[in-house]
Write a protein that holds these residues in place. Structure first.
Motif, PDB file in Angstrom:
ATOM      1  N   ILE A   1       7.450   7.809   3.432  1.00 49.79           N
ATOM      2  CA  ILE A   1       6.294   7.919   2.537  1.00 49.79           C
ATOM      3  C   ILE A   1       6.729   7.721   1.086  1.00 49.79           C
ATOM      4  CG2 ILE A   1       5.128   9.466   4.154  1.00 49.79           C
ATOM      5  CD1 ILE A   1       5.742  11.786   2.283  1.00 49.79           C
ATOM      6  N   ASP A   2       5.753   7.589   0.214  1.00 49.28           N
ATOM      7  CA  ASP A   2       6.039   7.331  -1.203  1.00 49.28           C
ATOM      8  C   ASP A   2       5.917   8.579  -2.072  1.00 49.28           C
ATOM      9  OD1 ASP A   2       6.320   4.305  -1.194  1.00 49.28           O
ATOM     10  OD2 ASP A   2       4.377   4.564  -0.231  1.00 49.28           O
ATOM     11  N   ILE A   3       4.892   9.374  -1.801  1.00 48.82           N
ATOM     12  CA  ILE A   3       4.632  10.558  -2.628  1.00 48.82           C
ATOM     13  C   ILE A   3       4.439  11.772  -1.730  1.00 48.82           C
ATOM     14  CG2 ILE A   3       3.069  11.659  -4.278  1.00 48.82           C
ATOM     15  CD1 ILE A   3       4.586   9.398  -5.551  1.00 48.82           C
ATOM     16  N   LEU A   4       5.094  12.881  -2.083  1.00 47.07           N
ATOM     17  CA  LEU A   4       4.915  14.163  -1.391  1.00 47.07           C
ATOM     18  C   LEU A   4       4.396  15.193  -2.381  1.00 47.07           C
ATOM     19  CD1 LEU A   4       5.450  16.029   1.146  1.00 47.07           C
ATOM     20  CD2 LEU A   4       7.628  16.599   0.019  1.00 47.07           C
ATOM     21  N   VAL A   5       3.273  15.818  -2.042  1.00 45.55           N
ATOM     22  CA  VAL A   5       2.808  16.988  -2.798  1.00 45.55           C
ATOM     23  C   VAL A   5       3.262  18.184  -1.987  1.00 45.55           C
ATOM     24  CG1 VAL A   5       0.842  18.188  -3.808  1.00 45.55           C
ATOM     25  CG2 VAL A   5       0.822  15.684  -3.641  1.00 45.55           C
ATOM     26  N   ASP A   6       4.246  18.919  -2.480  1.00 47.69           N
ATOM     27  CA  ASP A   6       4.929  19.917  -1.637  1.00 47.69           C
ATOM     28  C   ASP A   6       4.567  21.347  -1.992  1.00 47.69           C
ATOM     29  OD1 ASP A   6       6.441  20.425  -3.994  1.00 47.69           O
ATOM     30  OD2 ASP A   6       8.282  20.743  -2.830  1.00 47.69           O
ATOM     31  N   GLY A   7       4.764  22.219  -1.002  1.00 48.49           N
ATOM     32  CA  GLY A   7       4.634  23.656  -1.224  1.00 48.49           C
ATOM     33  C   GLY A   7       3.326  24.256  -0.770  1.00 48.49           C
ATOM     34  N   ARG A   8       3.380  25.554  -0.380  1.00 50.23           N
ATOM     35  CA  ARG A   8       2.180  26.283   0.026  1.00 50.23           C
ATOM     36  C   ARG A   8       1.199  26.409  -1.139  1.00 50.23           C
ATOM     37  NH1 ARG A   8       7.075  26.549   2.493  1.00 50.23           N
ATOM     38  NH2 ARG A   8       7.637  28.630   3.229  1.00 50.23           N
ATOM     39  N   PHE A   9      -0.078  26.486  -0.796  1.00 43.52           N
ATOM     40  CA  PHE A   9      -1.063  26.851  -1.805  1.00 43.52           C
ATOM     41  C   PHE A   9      -0.947  28.352  -2.051  1.00 43.52           C
ATOM     42  CE2 PHE A   9      -5.262  28.732  -2.696  1.00 43.52           C
ATOM     43  CZ  PHE A   9      -5.470  28.168  -3.951  1.00 43.52           C
TER      44      PHE A   9
ATOM     45  N   LYS B   1       0.866  -1.183   0.000  1.00 43.03           N
ATOM     46  CA  LYS B   1       0.000   0.000   0.000  1.00 43.03           C
ATOM     47  C   LYS B   1       0.902   1.233   0.000  1.00 43.03           C
ATOM     48  CE  LYS B   1      -3.772  -2.536   0.947  1.00 43.03           C
ATOM     49  NZ  LYS B   1      -4.991  -2.647   0.110  1.00 43.03           N
ATOM     50  N   ASP B   2       0.594   2.219  -0.843  1.00 41.98           N
ATOM     51  CA  ASP B   2       1.442   3.407  -0.875  1.00 41.98           C
ATOM     52  C   ASP B   2       0.923   4.486   0.076  1.00 41.98           C
ATOM     53  OD1 ASP B   2      -0.669   4.610  -2.237  1.00 41.98           O
ATOM     54  OD2 ASP B   2       0.291   4.461  -4.201  1.00 41.98           O
ATOM     55  N   ILE B   3       1.799   5.411   0.417  1.00 40.80           N
ATOM     56  CA  ILE B   3       1.468   6.501   1.350  1.00 40.80           C
ATOM     57  C   ILE B   3       1.782   7.840   0.687  1.00 40.80           C
ATOM     58  CG2 ILE B   3       1.889   7.530   3.615  1.00 40.80           C
ATOM     59  CD1 ILE B   3       2.735   4.754   4.597  1.00 40.80           C
ATOM     60  N   TRP B   4       0.752   8.653   0.567  1.00 43.28           N
ATOM     61  CA  TRP B   4       0.892  10.011   0.041  1.00 43.28           C
ATOM     62  C   TRP B   4       0.743  11.000   1.187  1.00 43.28           C
ATOM     63  CZ3 TRP B   4      -0.676  11.831  -5.363  1.00 43.28           C
ATOM     64  CH2 TRP B   4      -0.487  10.827  -6.317  1.00 43.28           C
ATOM     65  N   SER B   5       1.408  12.148   1.047  1.00 43.41           N
ATOM     66  CA  SER B   5       1.199  13.234   2.003  1.00 43.41           C
ATOM     67  C   SER B   5       1.274  14.576   1.295  1.00 43.41           C
ATOM     68  CB  SER B   5       2.241  13.193   3.125  1.00 43.41           C
ATOM     69  OG  SER B   5       2.007  14.239   4.052  1.00 43.41           O
ATOM     70  N   TRP B   6       0.375  15.472   1.683  1.00 40.18           N
ATOM     71  CA  TRP B   6       0.444  16.867   1.263  1.00 40.18           C
ATOM     72  C   TRP B   6       1.211  17.639   2.336  1.00 40.18           C
ATOM     73  CZ3 TRP B   6      -2.508  13.936  -1.543  1.00 40.18           C
ATOM     74  CH2 TRP B   6      -2.995  14.363  -2.770  1.00 40.18           C
TER      75      TRP B   6
END
Length: 237
Positions: free
Chosen positions: A190-198, A163-168
């Motif tokens: 974790i596997d995927i990072l969605v990085d940076g401020r909105f 199972k993969d793990i994503w984080s914002w």
């Protein structure tokens, strides 16, 4: 045009429902119903030009802010990353991004405590064969590392890497490299990072899994091996 002020009274200047303003050096009184739209417009302009907060390295420590609370848990959703996901929204964020879609979750006291019962429920939901993985959002997951690491470690124990793990995160990849050990540990697992401020002025609703064009979808494990940012290979836009 409102009438120019000709009041010569002494003492407090009381004019019922009128608001005192200065126009071209002249003092005039404007009906509050006329003035309100101008005030609201000014607030919107100010909001548009305000930027998210930018912490110094290790300025914000999870143990000093986190109350170990969660804002929401949403099982079996299709919007928080690739495939069917179980999403945990933690409580508390300090970035204060203008246009944030989840203002309530900025409060560290919002929501309810993270419990063993909830953790067991998440693991039970994730055991379904059609669930691809876990997603951590908020709030700011990297300011709630006790909660997130506890769950991450449990997921790895139960499912390994099946199972993969994503984080914002409002943190960028480069910022996390200079952060506290708990944040670095969480990133490494974790596997995927969605990085940076909105960024409201960079908002783009056509982007995959992110709200503004400055944000990136990063393959964490490939990036660690390459010692540089490697973008998720399924990125379309």
């Amino acid at each position: 045009m409102p009438e120019k002020d000709k009041n010569n009274q002494e003492g407090p200047d009381v004019r019922g429902n009128l608001i005192k303003v200065n126009v071209g050096g002249d003092t005039i009184f404007v009906d509050s119903n006329q003035y309100k739209p101008q005030v609201e417009h000014a607030k919107k302009l100010k909001q548009q030009h305000r930027k998210p907060k930018n912490p110094k390295p290790q300025e914000w420590k999870s143990e000093e802010y986190s109350k170990h609370k969660i804002a929401d848990y949403k099982p079996f959703n299709f919007v928080d990353g690739e495939g069917v996901r179980c999403s945990l929204y933690v409580s508390g964020c300090l970035f204060d991004c203008p246009g944030c879609y989840n203002l309530a979750a900025q409060n560290f006291n919002y929501g309810r405590p993270y419990t063993q019962e909830l953790e067991d429920k998440i693991i039970e939901d994730m055991s379904q064969s059609y669930v691809q993985g876990l997603t951590l959002l908020g709030g700011e997951p990297f300011l709630n590392t006790w909660v997130c690491l506890k769950l991450i470690n449990r997921v790895r124990k139960e499912f390994g890497h099946s199972k993969d793990i994503w984080s914002w995160s409002g943190y960028t990849w480069d910022e996390l490299q200079k952060e506290t050990s708990d944040k670095k540990e969480m990133l490494s697992k974790i596997d995927i990072l969605v990085d940076g401020r909105f960024m409201d002025d960079l908002k783009d609703l056509t982007l995959q899994f992110r709200g503004s064009s400055n944000q990136r979808i990063i393959d964490v494990q490939k990036s660690i091996k390459a010692n540089k940012v490697v973008i998720w290979n399924k990125l379309v836009r």
